[in-house]
Enzyme design. Structure first.
Site, mmCIF file in Angstrom:
data_model
loop_
_atom_site.group_PDB
_atom_site.id
_atom_site.type_symbol
_atom_site.label_atom_id
_atom_site.label_comp_id
_atom_site.label_asym_id
_atom_site.label_seq_id
_atom_site.Cartn_x
_atom_site.Cartn_y
_atom_site.Cartn_z
ATOM 1 N N HIS A 1 1.319 -1.110 -0.099
ATOM 2 C CA HIS A 1 0.096 0.494 -0.250
ATOM 3 C C HIS A 1 0.712 1.664 -0.340
ATOM 4 C CE1 HIS A 1 -4.014 2.823 1.327
ATOM 5 N NE2 HIS A 1 -2.779 3.373 2.035
ATOM 6 N N GLU A 2 1.641 1.451 1.176
ATOM 7 C CA GLU A 2 2.538 2.559 1.057
ATOM 8 C C GLU A 2 3.239 2.413 -0.152
ATOM 9 O OE1 GLU A 2 1.862 5.002 2.883
ATOM 10 O OE2 GLU A 2 0.674 3.867 4.483
ATOM 11 N N HIS B 1 2.104 4.592 -2.225
ATOM 12 C CA HIS B 1 2.156 5.975 -2.355
ATOM 13 C C HIS B 1 3.144 6.575 -2.417
ATOM 14 C CE1 HIS B 1 -2.015 6.774 -0.247
ATOM 15 N NE2 HIS B 1 -1.352 6.003 0.353
#
Length: 434
Positions: free
Chosen positions: A24-25, A28
């Protein structure tokens, strides 16, 4: 041995959880760097740092508590009246305790003026904030499709498990036949346990969903082609209308809901069946719909959750679960007496479900979630475009920091809910088996 397998299952789930968070990170991080935003930190976990290493201008590391993760981006919010800027975390939990525009002023370095998050075009900010949840969605789709098409899932088939002796409404409190109850159409037609239904009214039935749908749409005479002892036989049945359990359109029964439809009178056998691409897409669509509905239904499930946590009430199978509850289920999966391949498939399904939940939850348009930042960027784009159309001065960047009081309230609600789920997961967990 059971204890060892349970511990192994919990460890495997935690590893899958950490990978999901890191994944997920990474969404980003990669998009932020692609648009030239400085990212001082990329961390998996919270609390004390166990390991970290700096590469370029980013510190990569793992922290002690595996309950989340974050990246820090410079200039997440526009400057306040005092001109100070903030390096803001993408994590909702760290977002609770960080002041919107104070401590991180010291993190700014010469040249950062051109590497600030808020200075990027709204569409770029939307991409950066959407990339995290989107990575979870990609992982969920890949794992779900891989399990459904590669391993298969335990599902109802067109093989007959049991044949009803008589006609009883699905809403009846008993399975016993009343004295005046007529024989079921299946029994009258000579259908037997072990028969595999291959066609209904002359049309092939590749799966249980197709067969169930055709039975429910039929009233009166019908032919049933079955395979019995290696031979094909044709049976003649006279279907009637009866009260049967309602389905959600994907073959799943809706608890406590009934409809009147065609009735044959048998129970299908279950087995592990590989799904086609079309069937897999259909099942995934159903999972997404159920996930959205689960989020919508969360408020009304709180009383039952409270009851289960503090009053010894029943913990329903669809009750919300946290990381602790999911880890316990993961341990239970590995201790089940099923083939190892199915244990792995079930665990993958659990991790994929967790990723789908992460995607849906993070897309809520509320700060401090990713969806809240996306909503802020979209609102800024709308304001600026409207100003351009009406030839008004550019209103400038939308100051998301002004919504931080609301974010604190939302984060507080999330924390309270998380603690409630944690207590329920510890004292009255959801279990796969009785």
């Amino acid at each position: 041995m059971t204890t060892l397998m349970t511990v192994l299952g919990i460890v495997v789930f935690v590893v899958g959880l950490l990978f999901s968070i890191a994944w997920h990170e990474l969404g980003h991080l990669s998009t932020a760097k692609m648009f030239g935003i400085r990212v001082p930190q990329y961390m998996v976990g919270f609390g004390p740092t166990i390991f970290s290493r700096k590469k370029g201008d980013t510190e990569y590391g793992v922290k002690a508590v595996p309950l989340g993760g974050y990246i820090r981006m410079i200039g997440m919010f526009p400057p306040g009246d005092d001109g100070k800027l903030q390096a803001r975390s993408t994590s909702p939990w760290r977002g609770m305790i960080e002041d919107a525009r104070s401590a991180a002023f010291e993190e700014l370095q010469p040249g950062d003026e051109k590497r600030l998050f808020y200075t990027r075009a709204p569409w770029k900010r939307v991409i950066v904030m959407f990339a995290g949840p989107f990575m979870n969605l990609i992982l969920a789709v890949v794992v779900f499709m891989g399990v459904l098409m590669g391993f298969g899932i335990n599902t109802q088939t067109t093989q007959v498990s049991t044949v009803s002796d008589c006609v009883i409404a699905a809403s009846a409190k008993t399975d016993k036949c009343p004295a005046d109850a007529p024989d079921s159409p299946a029994k009258a037609a000579g259908l037997r346990p072990g028969d595999r239904i291959t066609a209904f009214d002359g049309r092939k039935v590749p799966d249980w969903g197709t067969l169930q749908s055709r039975i429910r749409d039929t009233t009166g005479p019908a032919t049933i082609t079955v395979e019995r002892d290696g031979h094909s036989r044709t049976l003649h049945a006279d279907l009637i209308r009866n009260k049967v359990a309602k389905t959600d359109g994907h073959g799943n029964y809706v608890d406590g809901k009934y409809v009147t439809a065609g009735f044959l009178g048998f129970t299908p056998a279950s087995g592990v069946v590989r799904q086609s691409f079309g069937q897999s897409v259909d099942r995934m669509t159903g999972m997404v719909e159920q996930g959205v509905q689960s989020i919508v239904d969360l408020p009304e499930k709180i009383p039952d959750l409270w009851n289960a946590a503090f009053n010894g009430g029943e913990r329903k199978p669809d009750s919300p679960m946290g990381v602790v509850g999911a880890a316990r289920v993961g341990g239970e999966v590995f201790s089940l007496h099923i083939p190892p391949v199915q244990r792995v498939a079930t665990m993958l399904f659990l991790v994929a479900g967790f990723n789908l939940s992460l995607f849906l939850f993070n897309m809520l348009p509320l700060l401090p979630l990713d969806g809240g930042h996306i909503a802020g960027a979209l609102w800024e784009a709308l304001r600026r475009n409207l100003a351009r159309v009406f030839r008004r001065p550019d209103p400038g960047p939308f100051d998301v920091a002004k919504l931080m009081p609301v974010a604190y309230v939302v984060a507080g609600v999330f924390v309270c809910f998380t603690l409630l789920v944690l207590v329920a997961d510890v004292v009255n967990p959801v279990k796969l088996t009785g």
